[in-house]
Design an enzyme around this catalytic site. Structure first.
Site, PDB file in Angstrom:
ATOM      1  N   MET A  52      -4.604   0.106  -6.971  1.00  0.00           N
ATOM      2  CA  MET A  52      -4.381   1.040  -5.826  1.00  0.00           C
ATOM      3  C   MET A  52      -4.122   2.316  -6.247  1.00  0.00           C
ATOM      4  O   MET A  52      -4.184   2.679  -7.674  1.00  0.00           O
ATOM      5  CB  MET A  52      -2.682   0.797  -5.519  1.00  0.00           C
ATOM      6  N   GLY A  53      -3.300   3.451  -5.469  1.00  0.00           N
ATOM      7  CA  GLY A  53      -3.047   4.704  -5.568  1.00  0.00           C
ATOM      8  C   GLY A  53      -3.027   5.661  -5.169  1.00  0.00           C
ATOM      9  O   GLY A  53      -2.826   6.925  -4.701  1.00  0.00           O
ATOM     10  N   ARG A 100     -20.693  -7.269 -19.831  1.00  0.00           N
ATOM     11  CA  ARG A 100     -21.497  -7.281 -18.828  1.00  0.00           C
ATOM     12  C   ARG A 100     -20.208  -5.784 -18.643  1.00  0.00           C
ATOM     13  O   ARG A 100     -19.263  -5.547 -19.546  1.00  0.00           O
ATOM     14  CB  ARG A 100     -20.654  -8.241 -17.188  1.00  0.00           C
ATOM     15  N   GLY A 146      -7.770   1.169 -22.776  1.00  0.00           N
ATOM     16  CA  GLY A 146      -8.338   1.541 -23.311  1.00  0.00           C
ATOM     17  C   GLY A 146      -9.796   1.539 -22.770  1.00  0.00           C
ATOM     18  O   GLY A 146     -11.141   1.694 -23.149  1.00  0.00           O
ATOM     19  N   GLU A 200     -13.380   2.327 -20.505  1.00  0.00           N
ATOM     20  CA  GLU A 200     -14.338   3.472 -20.764  1.00  0.00           C
ATOM     21  C   GLU A 200     -14.208   4.562 -20.023  1.00  0.00           C
ATOM     22  O   GLU A 200     -14.766   5.322 -19.951  1.00  0.00           O
ATOM     23  CB  GLU A 200     -15.913   3.173 -20.664  1.00  0.00           C
ATOM     24  N   ASP A 207       2.513   3.666  -6.184  1.00  0.00           N
ATOM     25  CA  ASP A 207       1.826   4.366  -6.443  1.00  0.00           C
ATOM     26  C   ASP A 207       2.224   5.476  -7.083  1.00  0.00           C
ATOM     27  O   ASP A 207       1.040   6.864  -7.814  1.00  0.00           O
ATOM     28  CB  ASP A 207       0.851   5.520  -4.915  1.00  0.00           C
ATOM     29  N   GLY A 219       5.097   0.812   2.078  1.00  0.00           N
ATOM     30  CA  GLY A 219       4.025  -0.084   0.818  1.00  0.00           C
ATOM     31  C   GLY A 219       6.178  -1.308   0.414  1.00  0.00           C
ATOM     32  O   GLY A 219       6.665  -0.629  -0.031  1.00  0.00           O
TER      33      GLY A 219
HETATM   34  P1  ADP Z   1       4.979   4.527   1.908  1.00  0.00           P
HETATM   35  O1  ADP Z   1       6.727   5.239   2.077  1.00  0.00           O
HETATM   36  O2  ADP Z   1       4.777   3.413   1.017  1.00  0.00           O
HETATM   37  O3  ADP Z   1       4.212   5.988   1.326  1.00  0.00           O
HETATM   38  P2  ADP Z   1       3.336   5.091   4.857  1.00  0.00           P
HETATM   39  O4  ADP Z   1       2.936   6.763   4.062  1.00  0.00           O
HETATM   40  O5  ADP Z   1       2.562   4.657   5.143  1.00  0.00           O
HETATM   41  O6  ADP Z   1       4.410   4.127   3.448  1.00  0.00           O
HETATM   42  O7  ADP Z   1       4.454   5.641   5.341  1.00  0.00           O
HETATM   43  C1  ADP Z   1       5.525   4.437   5.339  1.00  0.00           C
HETATM   44  C2  ADP Z   1       6.013   4.769   7.407  1.00  0.00           C
HETATM   45  O8  ADP Z   1       6.431   6.248   7.436  1.00  0.00           O
HETATM   46  C3  ADP Z   1       5.148   5.020   8.884  1.00  0.00           C
HETATM   47  O9  ADP Z   1       4.336   3.636   8.714  1.00  0.00           O
HETATM   48  C4  ADP Z   1       5.584   5.994   9.344  1.00  0.00           C
HETATM   49  O10 ADP Z   1       6.488   4.996  10.508  1.00  0.00           O
HETATM   50  C5  ADP Z   1       6.324   6.825   8.470  1.00  0.00           C
HETATM   51  N1  ADP Z   1       5.806   8.748   8.543  1.00  0.00           N
HETATM   52  C6  ADP Z   1       4.573   8.430   8.005  1.00  0.00           C
HETATM   53  N2  ADP Z   1       4.584   9.197   7.810  1.00  0.00           N
HETATM   54  C7  ADP Z   1       5.116   9.956   8.288  1.00  0.00           C
HETATM   55  C8  ADP Z   1       5.869  11.527   9.410  1.00  0.00           C
HETATM   56  N3  ADP Z   1       4.498  12.895   8.836  1.00  0.00           N
HETATM   57  N4  ADP Z   1       6.324  11.442  10.110  1.00  0.00           N
HETATM   58  C9  ADP Z   1       7.882  10.628  10.638  1.00  0.00           C
HETATM   59  N5  ADP Z   1       7.644   9.433   9.811  1.00  0.00           N
HETATM   60  C10 ADP Z   1       5.915   9.097   8.652  1.00  0.00           C
END
Ligand code: ADP
Length: 326
Positions: A169-170, A162, A185, A187, A127, A11
């Site tokens: 995200m997260g 309302r 703040g 709720e 995140d 991301g």
């Molecule tokens: P972020 O780095 O923002 O957490 P992702 O979880 O989508 O984003 O991971 C980004 C990229 O890292 C994935 O698309 C993949 O190419 C690589 N990746 C994620 N997990 C693994 C893993 N267990 N082994 C190898 N590459 C991984």
């Protein structure tokens, strides 16, 4: 080392460009050449690797996103793909790699490290779910965006009396929701760590209502089991329109965009500098993060095997400050 490369993966996060800038400048200052890998691990496998000059990083600190591009690349989870990436790096005479990214990206980096290639990580994800760093690049900017949006939602929620369900995200980590709750703040806050099922949400809203609060903000982490859609569906079925009106706001990718905050630019400069220093010292295999006001170097084995926990004290504080009224 004479040649290093850098990649932004997963991301995108505001401040990645500031990290690229600091990596390239530090490399040059240390007499090394810098290469950029385009489009994350996809570019590593496809040999989309280009030399970088100082001109490439001029006037980029203030820009959101990443000038190198990023991607999700499922096939990088396979050892063969990672071996191909290492082959491509070696073909360019590159001896070390800086991986700027979040949890998944650092798992990929660990995969390269296990195959013997020198890698260092720079903690970068909105995140903020990376073990080894109290805070990661992009998170502060995302929170500022979230808070600005929630402040705007509050005024309309109050005017119309309302209930607003707001998704942030997260994924599996409730940091953004918790901090947004503390700073706005709100709720009710729902995270994967502190779930609340729809009937409980309804009970709470009615309690707030009985105690004189005729509008409410409910912040929900996108990865919570009790997500916005489920809560909305249940409430729509269970409450009469006259009891309270509801609206849903998914903040979505707006949380990832925009110019990085001062904090994120400064964090990016410091973490990237730490990363290049590790490669210079020939001390790879670590994630560079920020802990208790200083640089922290955490071995990859620890980063991938341990899980970051939400600060329960901060969570309690956030909820207590709201409960005082009701
Ligand atoms: P972020 O780095 O923002 O957490 P992702 O979880 O989508 O984003 O991971 C980004 C990229 O890292 C994935 O698309 C993949 O190419 C690589 N990746 C994620 N997990 C693994 C893993 N267990 N082994 C190898 N590459 C991984």
């Amino acid at each position: 080392m004479k040649r290093i490369a850098l990649v932004t993966s997963g991301g995108d996060a505001p401040g990645m460009n500031a990290a690229i800038n600091a990596t390239v400048r530090n490399a040059f200052a240390a007499g090394m050449e810098a290469f950029g890998v385009r489009k994350g691990y996809e570019g590593l496998i496809e040999n989309d690797i280009v030399p970088m000059t100082l001109a490439d990083v001029e006037d980029v600190i203030e820009l959101g996103g990443t000038l190198l591009g990023t991607a999700r690349c499922k096939r990088f989870e396979q050892e063969g793909a990672r071996r191909q990436g290492i082959k491509n790096l070696k073909h360019h005479g590159i001896e070390g790699l800086v991986v700027i990214g979040g949890n998944g990206s650092q798992r990929g980096a660990y995969g390269l490290h296990q195959l013997g290639f020198p890698v260092v990580g720079v903690a970068s994800t909105v995140d903020n779910d990376l073990y080894g760093s109290d805070i990661s690049i992009g998170c502060d900017t995302a929170l500022n965006t979230i808070i600005e949006s929630i402040d705007r939602i509050r005024t309309t929620a109050e005017s119309h009396r309302r209930v607003f369900l707001i998704e942030v995200m997260g994924r599996h980590f409730g940091y953004l929701a918790m901090m947004a709750g503390l700073a706005s703040g709100a709720e009710i806050v729902i995270t994967p760590e502190y779930e609340m099922d729809p009937p409980e949400v309804l009970d709470e809203l009615r309690r707030f209502h009985r105690n004189g609060r005729d509008y409410a903000l409910v912040i929900v982490t996108d990865g919570a089991k009790n997500n916005v859609a489920g809560i909305h569906e249940y409430l729509s079925r269970s409450v009469a329109y006259s009891e309270f009106e509801m609206r849903v706001t998914m903040l979505g990718h707006v949380q990832r965009g925009g110019a990085p905050s001062t904090y994120d630019r400064s964090l990016a400069a410091q973490l990237a500098t730490g990363a290049v220093e590790l490669l210079e010292r020939d001390d790879p295999g670590k994630l560079v993060g920020w802990k208790q006001g200083t640089l922290a170097y955490t071995p990859y084995e620890e980063v991938v095997s341990k899980k970051k926990e939400l600060d329960s004290q901060l969570w309690m504080l956030s909820r207590r400050l709201v409960e005082i009224n009701y």
